[in-house]
Design an enzyme around this catalytic site. Structure first.
Site, PDB file in Angstrom:
ATOM      1  N   GLU A 274       0.775  -1.420  -0.076  1.00  0.00           N
ATOM      2  CA  GLU A 274      -0.150   0.210   0.107  1.00  0.00           C
ATOM      3  C   GLU A 274       0.918   1.324  -0.038  1.00  0.00           C
ATOM      4  O   GLU A 274       0.391   2.329   0.310  1.00  0.00           O
ATOM      5  CB  GLU A 274      -0.728   0.074   1.029  1.00  0.00           C
TER       6      GLU A 274
ATOM      7  N   ASP B 272      -8.360   4.503   4.860  1.00  0.00           N
ATOM      8  CA  ASP B 272      -8.807   3.262   5.549  1.00  0.00           C
ATOM      9  C   ASP B 272      -9.390   2.355   4.206  1.00  0.00           C
ATOM     10  O   ASP B 272     -10.000   2.989   3.305  1.00  0.00           O
ATOM     11  CB  ASP B 272      -9.774   3.580   6.531  1.00  0.00           C
TER      12      ASP B 272
ATOM     13  N   HIS C   4     -10.023   4.386  18.947  1.00  0.00           N
ATOM     14  CA  HIS C   4     -11.050   3.451  19.300  1.00  0.00           C
ATOM     15  C   HIS C   4     -10.234   2.852  20.775  1.00  0.00           C
ATOM     16  O   HIS C   4      -9.287   2.505  20.972  1.00  0.00           O
ATOM     17  CB  HIS C   4     -11.138   2.216  18.483  1.00  0.00           C
TER      18      HIS C   4
ATOM     19  N   HIS D 145      -3.372   3.638  16.506  1.00  0.00           N
ATOM     20  CA  HIS D 145      -3.849   4.325  15.396  1.00  0.00           C
ATOM     21  C   HIS D 145      -4.974   5.211  15.593  1.00  0.00           C
ATOM     22  O   HIS D 145      -5.654   5.092  16.683  1.00  0.00           O
ATOM     23  CB  HIS D 145      -4.032   3.283  14.351  1.00  0.00           C
ATOM     24  N   VAL D 146      -4.828   6.138  14.774  1.00  0.00           N
ATOM     25  CA  VAL D 146      -5.988   7.106  14.840  1.00  0.00           C
ATOM     26  C   VAL D 146      -6.813   7.275  13.676  1.00  0.00           C
ATOM     27  O   VAL D 146      -6.384   7.290  12.554  1.00  0.00           O
ATOM     28  CB  VAL D 146      -5.307   8.487  15.273  1.00  0.00           C
ATOM     29  N   HIS D 147      -8.286   7.514  14.098  1.00  0.00           N
ATOM     30  CA  HIS D 147      -8.912   7.584  12.785  1.00  0.00           C
ATOM     31  C   HIS D 147      -9.286   9.023  12.382  1.00  0.00           C
ATOM     32  O   HIS D 147      -9.661   9.675  13.401  1.00  0.00           O
ATOM     33  CB  HIS D 147     -10.430   6.927  13.291  1.00  0.00           C
TER      34      HIS D 147
ATOM     35  N   LYS E 285     -12.005   0.838   4.344  1.00  0.00           N
ATOM     36  CA  LYS E 285     -13.392   0.820   4.117  1.00  0.00           C
ATOM     37  C   LYS E 285     -13.714   2.071   3.166  1.00  0.00           C
ATOM     38  O   LYS E 285     -15.136   2.332   2.933  1.00  0.00           O
ATOM     39  CB  LYS E 285     -14.043   1.208   5.528  1.00  0.00           C
TER      40      LYS E 285
END
Lengths: 337, 337
Positions: free
Chosen positions: A185, A205, A268, A277-279, A207
């Protein structure tokens, strides 16, 4: 790329090269569509649905557990998970469609209301498909929708129950390291701060198909590999956290022209995988996992650590577990005694 | 197992009921059903998108306001609304598709994960289309979704900007007092602790039709009338807050046999109305307003006050405002100076 150790996992570029070779004749015959990728097959043969793991009519998504490759080998086949999700609309495509003569079947009309089944052209009909293959029992459990129970985990519960339980599990996060090492990626990376202690990689992401901004979803994955979750955070990590918040927002502004006040930036707890990790999600997008019982705004995490260095070690954290999660039973038992 | 999130748009249920009636006569003529209908046209010509009223990438739905019939008549055209929504998957159709060779474009692969764009056959690609024509201004307002902006309000911002702004508004909360005084909805009250200082009334929320438990929604409204919101809370209110949490959960267990670990108990900031109230929703129900940028778990509010009496006076709170909310401009202006 300086790797000399052969990677057991296929990388995107390798697959594309093989595709090009294998399909150079087939491509012309099959009349490859308007995408730039050559058509491919699923990475297995056959798919016999064993179970619908989860489905949401609201989200137009379905998660299937299937048996594959049953015709080959010893006939037992292997497990795979296929996730299908309809894609959001893009205004430009829709505007074009409605200007012309879309293919319609009338359902009914009543006064000023009428409803139809519309059959759009191919490019509006793509389905986002994710395959997990081979899938393990852990994956099947992960995607299976279960009744939820709310749990309040004290600082001691975390040390005595949750952490040992986690350490006894062995969910691979090789895919995380592949991204950090640019083994997979790499071309998807939107921004990187390469500092080994305070740096991170920002990447869309899985998604998010990146075709529209209203379900924008990126993840910042920190480079250091010693932070499992929120529970490990101390003031030592403040430079990292501030970098993620500021540089992450700046990168998203640069790349997508979406400003910080249209983003929801959060962690989360419990996380889906135990590498910090951060969204970053579009504020207008009610992404799954933005609920108060799972999300923790990064700006508030930073302020909590500034107020109390031991906040995340000491405080009780709330989250939901599946009714049959062994961790639930462990925590409930500890809380009874 | 299908998610049971109810549709927020009430009109959708009305449409579904109407469909059933209308189909019985029109259905036969139009041959509506599985693709045997004669194709039809939209009830207008041309469709020039004036505005995207609302779109949800999560729900795969888009609401468009368009100008139609501009070529005819006096050329001003008329207004129409077109709502497009992708359809949920049906397992049988999907199983068939995956058994064979679906048309796929590889997006990327990483370890055991791979994602694709899949182009399914026509029957899986239908789009549910609703037309409102001619559309009035009321229709346009009804469907219009306002852009949101995230705001971080400091303790000082609250005192200097938000509170004066609130006080300049004159939103009546007479309906709240009517409930507390048992002048209205008295027969809906599930539980009451009549103490004027530490007591409250527990009542089903208007949004819950009480026909099923999976969207369970009750509100606890405190008797005392001097607490506007979270911002006013101090340790003085701890007995009240603890009563709401414990007695509220107990009452719900008694009445509905839903235990505390299947409930989400929280306050809103900003609240919809400025008389302190607490929400009790089914954990499995992703109610609007359970997002981290609005909900505050009551158990955590209590603990925050136990840790720091001035927590809610001093700390920065985050919430979303509509882009055209006057309060947004006031707060942004204050933060710039």
């Amino acid at each position: 790329m300086a790797d000399t150790v052969p990677q057991p996992n296929k990388r995107k570029r390798e697959v594309d090269d093989e595709e090009a070779e294998a399909l150079s004749t087939e491509g012309k015959e099959a009349g490859v569509g308007n995408g730039t990728s050559a058509p491919v097959r699923l990475p297995f043969s056959g798919f016999r649905v064993k179970k619908v793991l989860r489905e949401s009519a609201r989200d137009k998504i379905i998660f299937l557990h299937g048996k594959v490759n049953e015709a080959s080998g010893d006939g037992d086949g292997e497990d795979a998970i296929v996730i299908l999700e309809k894609t959001p609309f893009q205004v430009d495509h829709v505007a074009q469609l409605l200007k012309g003569s879309p293919e319609l079947q009338l359902q009914f009309s009543n006064d000023i209301y009428s409803t139809y089944r519309l059959f759009p052209p191919r490019q509006l009909s793509d389905v986002k498909t994710t395959v997990v293959y081979p899938a393990t029992e852990k994956h099947l459990q992960k995607y299976l929708h279960r009744d939820l129970r709310l749990v309040r985990e004290t600082g001691d519960d975390y040390k005595n129950i949750t952490l040992p339980h986690l350490e006894s599990q062995s969910l691979s996060i090789q895919w995380v390291y592949n991204i950090l090492d640019r083994k997979a990626e790499a071309d998807r990376i939107v921004f990187e701060n390469p500092d080994p202690s305070d740096g991170f990689v920002l990447i869309p992401d899985l998604k998010w198909n990146q075709q529209q901004l209203d379900d924008l979803y990126l993840i910042a994955i920190c480079h250091r590999r010693d932070i499992k979750s929120l529970r490990d955070l101390t003031p030592e990590h403040l430079p990292l956290l501030r970098n993620i918040l500021q540089e992450g927002q700046e990168a998203i502004l640069q790349r997508y022209q979406v400003a910080g006040d249209r983003l929801r930036v959060y962690l989360h707890y419990l996380p889906s995988y135990y590498h910090l990790h951060v969204h970053f999600t579009a504020l207008g997008f009610e992404a799954p996992g933005t609920g108060v019982e799972r999300a923790h705004l990064l700006a508030e995490v930073i302020e909590n650590l500034e107020q109390d260095p031991e906040h995340y070690g000491r405080r009780t954290l709330t989250f939901a577990l599946r009714a049959d999660d062994p961790l639930l039973a462990l925590l409930q038992e500890a809380q009874r005694s």
